[in-house]
Design a protein around this motif. Sequence first.
Motif: not given
Length: 827
Positions: A656, A666-668, A673, A675-676, A685, A716
């Motif tokens: 980040t 950060v995860v793309n 980005e 949602r989890y 996250l 997304q």
Amino acid sequence: MKNKLVLIILTLSCLAFTFVDTSGLKILILNRLNEYTAEKYPEKIYIQTDKPYYTAGENIWFNAYLVNGVTHTKTNKSKVVYVELINEQDSIISDRRLYTDSINAPGDFKLPIDLKGGSYLLRAYTNYMRNQSNDFFFKKQIQIFAFNSGVNTDDFSDSSKIKESSASPDLGFYPEGGYLVSGINNKVAVKIKDADLNASPVIGYIEDSQGNKITDFKTMEFGLAYFNLNPEKGKEYRAIVNSGNEDIVFPLPDPLKDGYVMNTSSTEKDVVIKVTTNKPQGLKNTLLIGHQRGLAAFDYTQEKDLSSMLLKIPKENLIEGVLDIVFFNQSEQPVAERLLYIKKEEKELSVSVKKKTNAPISVRERVNLEIEVKDKFGKLIPSNLSLSVIDTELIKPNENAENIKTWLLLNSDLRGKIKSPNYFFQNGDNIKKKELLDLIMMTHGWRRFTWQEFSKNSMFQEFQPEDGIYINGITISANTPFKSKFSETKLTFRKDGFIQETQNTDENGSFSYGPYIFKDEIGVLLQAGEGLSSNNANYSDTNIKLAPPLEKPEISPQSKNVAFIQKNPSVEAYKQKAKKIVVTNFKFDKDREILDEVNIKTTRISKEELNEIERNKRTKHFTPSYRIIVDDMGMHGGADFMELIANVPGIRIGKTYKAETSQDVVVNLRGMEPRYFVDGIQVTLNDARSIPQANIDFIDIRNVGHASANYAFAAQGVIAIYTKQGRRGGGASKIINRKAGSISFQLDGFYNSREFYAPDYSFEDRNSAREDRRTTLYWNPKIRIEENANATISFYSSDDKGNFQIDIEGITDTGIPIHATAMLTVE
């Protein structure tokens, strides 16, 4: 019962029987038997159903009796019973977890209206019963007819006819005691494999290796016969049976040059046991042991150098059931074994069902019955009973079928299943039935344990009895390497208010709450961390891992035998009536609707395919862009969530902006980005990263666009984690929400059995246009006889006239099984 012998006669030596100081083997065996009956006794289950067969859309009403397998009284171990309905593909289609603090637990299955017809299996067990083979579970085959298909009456056997078969018979030969011995007269039982009560007779003869005919035999009911043979040294023997145009040869077991032969018989008052040997040392320092269900019945050590001895065991010291007699040689090895069935000629109990008035019963009229269980002195015997009343015009009960008495006293203690067992417990032709039952004992073995294992090792108990529902698990550090840790825990039940309990884990992080007893489903919040009772509780460094539910016991492939025998079956009439009742019930119940006909095709599937089906159920059958099955990756212990998704196409992991620690990432997913979600609940996250790899079942990656079809406002993309604790089935908890230091879930309770419905015409309109055509007129699983009060039951007749059979099963407080029938006529 032990050492209560009144009379034992040694005929050859004319010596009076006396007890002597026994060997270490005798002490060992008696101690093991005492341990088995007092501490490690098995449990038995029997299930009574309201009728022998059903149509899709109907209800199976049942009552599960759970008893101590030795005394047949209330067990002091398990209070939880599992009952499963299994289809022909050996898949569980419905199950029930029942609680009982007495001796029985009622339950029911609602059969889907689109259920495929076939032979289904009712299986019942406790967790404690899993210490032995699944063969010891209670199993009952039940025929279920499809709602929209015809009935093939060829599927039903007609007991008035003898089955004809072109297949060659498969014969087995069973020398009494276990072995043929040269120079000693042997009794040999003959049995046709899988033969039933009405097996076609087989005629054969015995000849030696030179072709000399010795004797002949002819099988009777159940494919049973016997002959006597005194083998000569060096000779072999065979049985010759003519089948069609050819002779079939069956070699007999090779005779031993020297050994032991045990012959037994039963008189009205005594069991007579004769042991003979041709060994040079004779019977000196040998041991004879008898037990019934593990209860020591007698023991005798022979100290004299004799070649034969005859013992008489008074029957008054024995109980009804299977007597297992085992003979040990000088080397302390079991070398001969024989089973006998001890049948008490004097009737100990009587069961009566009486109408309170002598007036005839008409349709839609109240029926009042009194039920009594009395001993031979006329005294009421406290008992638990269940009762069904069925229409015998449509349902023809098989009088020889399994019941609670035949199961507890006979089949549950024998290897292999005796078909039509109640044949041996009915009056008539008693001499022949006694002979056949003795041949049954010769061709079946004691199955609860083997003497070689029993005398050497104390029995290990892996599965413990259950007395309620437990919530077990461990607490784990939220940071790598996710090791277990000591923690404070707090459990909150959220149903009809809040109930809280607190507990500290052990040094390994383990906790266990329970036992709890509740029905249906309850909300649970479980928290873990430091200082939970303070205002500054710290949950951030602790995660909770619930113990996964026990796997279901393996289902052995079942032989698809029809579960009953019929004379002139009116099955089509029953099926049409049952369909009409189902339609009527739907019509008069606005909460129900008739389903369209569904054609179902089933095939045996692999465990991997079954697991994939279960995963798809959890994801609502939406196809992921990419699926990670954690157990298939071979990763263990410290694997991180980030490591699991790092190599997924389209995923990029980076630092980040102004990252200060390794946790600032950060995860793309495809440049956005995602949602989890954990078990359908949206999380951050960091929450997702806190879940140990060992807790994760699988992960679904859903790319940009189509993810929003399943998760609102997630266009997304989605990374959806499904935990092992979140799997449904077998009473497993359903995860609702998870975050650092806490987990909330729905916990399945015990099944809440429905109440059998029958119209009460004291409140309902007796002239109602709605037809009342019950095939089960009445079902009551909870009937209690007290020492000073009999039982009274009341119900209303239906619109059908004719004969109805009252079927009563149960058990007394002292462990005596009860089975009785009576007739009710509606005019």
